[in-house]
Scaffold this active site. Structure first.
Site, short mmCIF file in Angstrom:
data_model
loop_
_atom_site.label_atom_id
_atom_site.label_comp_id
_atom_site.label_asym_id
_atom_site.label_seq_id
_atom_site.Cartn_x
_atom_site.Cartn_y
_atom_site.Cartn_z
N CYS A 2 -9.32 -46.54 -79.17
CA CYS A 2 -9.85 -45.85 -80.44
C CYS A 2 -11.29 -46.50 -80.63
O CYS A 2 -11.61 -47.56 -80.51
CB CYS A 2 -8.94 -46.11 -81.36
SG CYS A 2 -8.50 -44.62 -82.36
N GLU A 107 -12.27 -41.37 -83.11
CA GLU A 107 -11.18 -41.86 -83.63
C GLU A 107 -9.97 -40.60 -83.01
O GLU A 107 -10.41 -39.61 -82.62
CB GLU A 107 -10.79 -41.92 -85.08
CG GLU A 107 -11.72 -42.92 -85.55
CD GLU A 107 -11.00 -44.32 -85.31
OE1 GLU A 107 -10.25 -44.41 -84.33
OE2 GLU A 107 -11.93 -45.42 -85.93
#
Length: 242
Positions: A2, A107
């Site tokens: 991420c 993200e």
């Protein structure tokens, strides 16, 4: 994985945005990068104690020497809630403040196997300046105690739907102040707590799952795609980089 970042502009464009007339290291441009993960060497901006402006490439990930001996992994982010006073990062607030210039970050939301990547950038699509701290020393071998971590804070407003953490992003003027060698550690901590750009300065949208593979690159990774019907809360997904 991420929170990867993009750096698609040249060093000259980043230093012009921050307001520097010149800097050493502009030859480090390389190719536009649309999928930069930790463990690589992104561009960063910093200043020496004498005030000289520099562009460098540095390993994304930091750990002090004592952490190496304990077998602790490198840290790729530094939470503002503890970083300024904790043993791991506190020395860097005094003499290791750097800026990671970027054009956006990624993200992910959703459950394993169904994750949707999102791209987050400034609404005006200008360069952004991520607060970071580094073990960057001109008198030290780059492989000996060097590396950086991005400073993070809790997400606010609608951005929390994408992730509950986000990098501290400064305006160009605040980024220049963050790099000022005369700025004290306490003042820097206060800046990081209150001067990060608000959620309304950003836009975010779903992008192709091609970004899931760190080896993929190219401008197509930041093009919007159709969103899923609902956005799972950030707490439903594993903790991300930021």
């Amino acid at each position: 994985m991420c929170g990867r970042i993009t750096q698609r502009r040249t060093p000259a464009e980043y230093i012009a945005e921050i307001g520097w007339d010149s800097a050493d290291g502009l030859e480090l441009a390389g190719q536009p990068a649309y999928n930069i993960p930790p463990g690589t060497t992104p561009l960063l901006l910093h200043r020496l104690p004498d005030g000289a402006c520099h562009v460098d490439r540095l390993h994304w990930g930091y750990r002090p020497r004592w952490a190496v001996s304990k077998g602790m992994p490198p840290a790729i982010n530094a939470r503002i809630e503890k970083a300024a006073t904790g043993r791991f990062f506190a020395p860097l607030w005094r003499e290791g403040r750097v800026i990671v210039p970027a054009d956006g970050w990624y993200e992910w939301t959703g459950k394993p196997g169904q994750k949707m990547p999102w791209y987050i950038r400034l609404a005006n699509d200008r360069p952004m300046f991520l607060a970071a701290i580094a073990g960057l020393r001109p008198d030290r071998d780059p492989d000996n105690g060097c590396g950086f971590a991005i400073v993070t804070e809790a997400a606010d407003a609608g951005m929390v739907d994408v992730h509950d953490r986000r990098p501290v992003v400064f305006s160009a003027a605040d980024a220049a102040l963050w790099l000022d060698p005369e700025l004290g550690a306490e003042q820097a901590e206060q800046m990081a707590r209150v001067m990060s750009r608000p959620a309304e300065d950003f836009t975010w949208y779903p992008v192709s799952t091609q970004v899931n593979r760190a080896g993929n690159d190219g401008p197509g990774l930041i093009e919007p795609v159709a969103a899923t019907p609902t956005i799972p809360p950030a707490t439903d997904s594993p903790p991300g980089l930021f």
